[in-house]
Enzyme design. Structure first.
Site, PDB file in Angstrom:
ATOM      1  N   GLY A   1       0.767  -1.257   0.000  1.00 13.19           N
ATOM      2  CA  GLY A   1       0.000   0.000   0.000  1.00 13.19           C
ATOM      3  C   GLY A   1       0.786   1.288   0.000  1.00 13.19           C
TER       4      GLY A   1
ATOM      5  N   GLU B   1       4.248   3.911   5.725  1.00 12.46           N
ATOM      6  CA  GLU B   1       3.040   3.077   5.657  1.00 12.46           C
ATOM      7  C   GLU B   1       1.910   3.890   5.023  1.00 12.46           C
ATOM      8  OE1 GLU B   1       1.614   0.459   5.386  1.00 12.46           O
ATOM      9  OE2 GLU B   1       1.144  -0.515   7.291  1.00 12.46           O
ATOM     10  N   ASP B   2       1.002   3.196   4.351  1.00 20.89           N
ATOM     11  CA  ASP B   2      -0.126   3.914   3.754  1.00 20.89           C
ATOM     12  C   ASP B   2      -1.132   4.370   4.811  1.00 20.89           C
ATOM     13  OD1 ASP B   2      -0.924   1.303   4.330  1.00 20.89           O
ATOM     14  OD2 ASP B   2      -1.904   0.935   2.406  1.00 20.89           O
TER      15      ASP B   2
ATOM     16  N   ASP C   1      -4.562   1.605  10.763  1.00 18.65           N
ATOM     17  CA  ASP C   1      -5.984   1.371  11.003  1.00 18.65           C
ATOM     18  C   ASP C   1      -6.115   0.813  12.434  1.00 18.65           C
ATOM     19  OD1 ASP C   1      -8.693   0.828  10.603  1.00 18.65           O
ATOM     20  OD2 ASP C   1      -8.373  -0.902   9.333  1.00 18.65           O
ATOM     21  N   THR C   2      -6.116  -0.505  12.621  1.00 23.62           N
ATOM     22  CA  THR C   2      -6.131  -1.044  13.987  1.00 23.62           C
ATOM     23  C   THR C   2      -4.775  -0.841  14.671  1.00 23.62           C
ATOM     24  OG1 THR C   2      -5.367  -3.225  13.276  1.00 23.62           O
ATOM     25  CG2 THR C   2      -7.758  -2.860  13.317  1.00 23.62           C
ATOM     26  N   GLY C   3      -3.722  -0.688  13.875  1.00 24.20           N
ATOM     27  CA  GLY C   3      -2.367  -0.554  14.420  1.00 24.20           C
ATOM     28  C   GLY C   3      -1.657  -1.893  14.589  1.00 24.20           C
TER      29      GLY C   3
ATOM     30  N   THR D   1      -0.693  -4.172  12.407  1.00 27.41           N
ATOM     31  CA  THR D   1       0.405  -4.412  11.462  1.00 27.41           C
ATOM     32  C   THR D   1       1.662  -3.672  11.926  1.00 27.41           C
ATOM     33  OG1 THR D   1      -1.190  -4.587   9.671  1.00 27.41           O
ATOM     34  CG2 THR D   1       1.090  -4.215   9.039  1.00 27.41           C
TER      35      THR D   1
ATOM     36  N   LYS E   1      -6.531   6.161  11.117  1.00 23.00           N
ATOM     37  CA  LYS E   1      -7.954   6.025  11.488  1.00 23.00           C
ATOM     38  C   LYS E   1      -8.027   5.804  12.993  1.00 23.00           C
ATOM     39  CE  LYS E   1      -9.719   3.353   7.584  1.00 23.00           C
ATOM     40  NZ  LYS E   1     -10.254   2.040   7.221  1.00 23.00           N
TER      41      LYS E   1
ATOM     42  N   PHE F   1     -13.733   2.984   4.744  1.00 29.59           N
ATOM     43  CA  PHE F   1     -12.778   2.220   3.946  1.00 29.59           C
ATOM     44  C   PHE F   1     -12.372   3.066   2.745  1.00 29.59           C
ATOM     45  CE2 PHE F   1     -11.130  -0.885   1.033  1.00 29.59           C
ATOM     46  CZ  PHE F   1     -10.326  -1.642   1.877  1.00 29.59           C
TER      47      PHE F   1
ATOM     48  N   ASP G   1      -5.720  -0.331  -1.676  1.00 28.72           N
ATOM     49  CA  ASP G   1      -6.515  -1.176  -2.559  1.00 28.72           C
ATOM     50  C   ASP G   1      -7.842  -1.590  -1.946  1.00 28.72           C
ATOM     51  OD1 ASP G   1      -5.275  -2.982  -0.627  1.00 28.72           O
ATOM     52  OD2 ASP G   1      -6.045  -4.596  -1.878  1.00 28.72           O
TER      53      ASP G   1
ATOM     54  N   ARG H   1      -5.605   0.722  -6.644  1.00 33.47           N
ATOM     55  CA  ARG H   1      -4.404   1.356  -6.083  1.00 33.47           C
ATOM     56  C   ARG H   1      -3.950   2.542  -6.918  1.00 33.47           C
ATOM     57  NH1 ARG H   1      -2.218  -2.039  -2.127  1.00 33.47           N
ATOM     58  NH2 ARG H   1      -2.437  -4.265  -2.482  1.00 33.47           N
TER      59      ARG H   1
HETATM   60  P1  IMP Z   1      -3.922  -2.329  10.549  1.00 37.43           P
HETATM   61  O1  IMP Z   1      -3.047  -3.478  10.904  1.00 37.43           O
HETATM   62  O2  IMP Z   1      -5.359  -2.595  10.911  1.00 37.43           O
HETATM   63  O3  IMP Z   1      -3.441  -1.009  11.109  1.00 37.43           O
HETATM   64  O4  IMP Z   1      -3.969  -2.254   8.994  1.00 37.43           O
HETATM   65  C1  IMP Z   1      -2.945  -1.839   8.239  1.00 37.43           C
HETATM   66  C2  IMP Z   1      -3.101  -2.222   6.791  1.00 37.43           C
HETATM   67  O5  IMP Z   1      -4.447  -2.552   6.428  1.00 37.43           O
HETATM   68  C3  IMP Z   1      -2.722  -1.050   5.927  1.00 37.43           C
HETATM   69  O6  IMP Z   1      -1.375  -1.076   5.640  1.00 37.43           O
HETATM   70  C4  IMP Z   1      -3.580  -1.261   4.691  1.00 37.43           C
HETATM   71  O7  IMP Z   1      -2.889  -2.067   3.773  1.00 37.43           O
HETATM   72  C5  IMP Z   1      -4.794  -1.988   5.178  1.00 37.43           C
HETATM   73  N1  IMP Z   1      -5.934  -1.064   5.357  1.00 37.43           N
HETATM   74  C6  IMP Z   1      -6.441  -0.588   6.514  1.00 37.43           C
HETATM   75  N2  IMP Z   1      -7.472   0.246   6.304  1.00 37.43           N
HETATM   76  C7  IMP Z   1      -7.619   0.305   4.966  1.00 37.43           C
HETATM   77  C8  IMP Z   1      -8.512   1.035   4.100  1.00 37.43           C
HETATM   78  O8  IMP Z   1      -9.395   1.825   4.523  1.00 37.43           O
HETATM   79  N3  IMP Z   1      -8.335   0.840   2.773  1.00 37.43           N
HETATM   80  C9  IMP Z   1      -7.398   0.003   2.259  1.00 37.43           C
HETATM   81  N4  IMP Z   1      -6.532  -0.678   3.020  1.00 37.43           N
HETATM   82  C10 IMP Z   1      -6.645  -0.530   4.368  1.00 37.43           C
END
Ligand code: IMP
Length: 176
Positions: free
Chosen positions: A46, A100-101, A104-106, A108, A132, A153, A160, A166
């Site tokens: 991303g 990082e793009d 979201d939850t953090g 990753t 987010k 989203f 993507d 993308r």
């Molecule tokens: P996390 O582990 O929930 O913070 O998610 C991180 C990864 O989920 C990001 O690097 C994105 O690749 C993907 N992601 C989270 N939210 C979105 C979204 O709204 N659109 C597309 N990809 C997302």
């Protein structure tokens, strides 16, 4: 795919706003890392569009590497983080900027930070285009944040939807 077969996407952050914010982040990073050899690590897939613009806004010598992570199945997290391709060089003793793009939850980033720490870099900072906060499950210290968005989203500018969209030049919300 012809454009009329694509899902409709409403613009959330347009091209001009993206490029203005990326220029600001690049200037901040240039100031903060002056005199330090920098290793920029893009989190695939991303971050590739954001990273391509960001590195050109940073006026410093740097190395660029990538780490491939897969944490999503379809449109929402599976909670499973996997390294799909690793760094090509050691980062021991290096000042690392992780790009990082979206956080979201953090989960990753939490996984990645723990993984990179075992390789003993001198420092690790995070640049994330989007955050987010309403979905955060763990607190991630984002040093360079592009935009804070709500619980929606988003696609485009590298992000993507099931592997697609993308290449949109803006960040948008697909109409469902
Ligand atoms: P996390 O582990 O929930 O913070 O998610 C991180 C990864 O989920 C990001 O690097 C994105 O690749 C993907 N992601 C989270 N939210 C979105 C979204 O709204 N659109 C597309 N990809 C997302």
């Amino acid at each position: 795919m012809s454009s009329d077969l694509r899902p409709k996407v409403d613009v959330l952050i347009g091209e001009a706003d993206l490029s203005a914010r990326v220029a600001q982040l690049g200037a901040e990073i240039t100031r903060d890392y002056a005199g330090k050899p920098l290793v920029v690590i893009g989190v695939l897939k991303g971050s590739f569009v954001f990273l391509a613009d960001l590195v050109r806004a940073i006026d410093l010598p740097m190395a660029v590497d990538f780490i491939g992570i897969s944490s999503y199945q379809g449109t929402r997290t599976s909670g499973v983080v996997q390294i799909t391709s690793d760094l090509t060089r050691p980062i021991e003793g290096k000042d690392v900027l992780l790009v990082e793009d979206i956080v979201d939850t953090g989960l990753t980033m939490k996984y990645l930070l723990a993984n990179l720490a075992t390789r003993r870099p001198a420092s690790v900072k995070i640049a994330a285009l989007l955050e987010k906060p309403s979905r955060a499950q763990v607190k991630i210290p984002i040093d360079y944040r592009g935009f804070v968005i709500g619980d929606e989203f988003v696609v485009g500018y590298g992000l993507d939807w099931d592997g697609k969209l993308r290449n949109l030049p803006f960040v948008g919300v697909p109409r469902t």
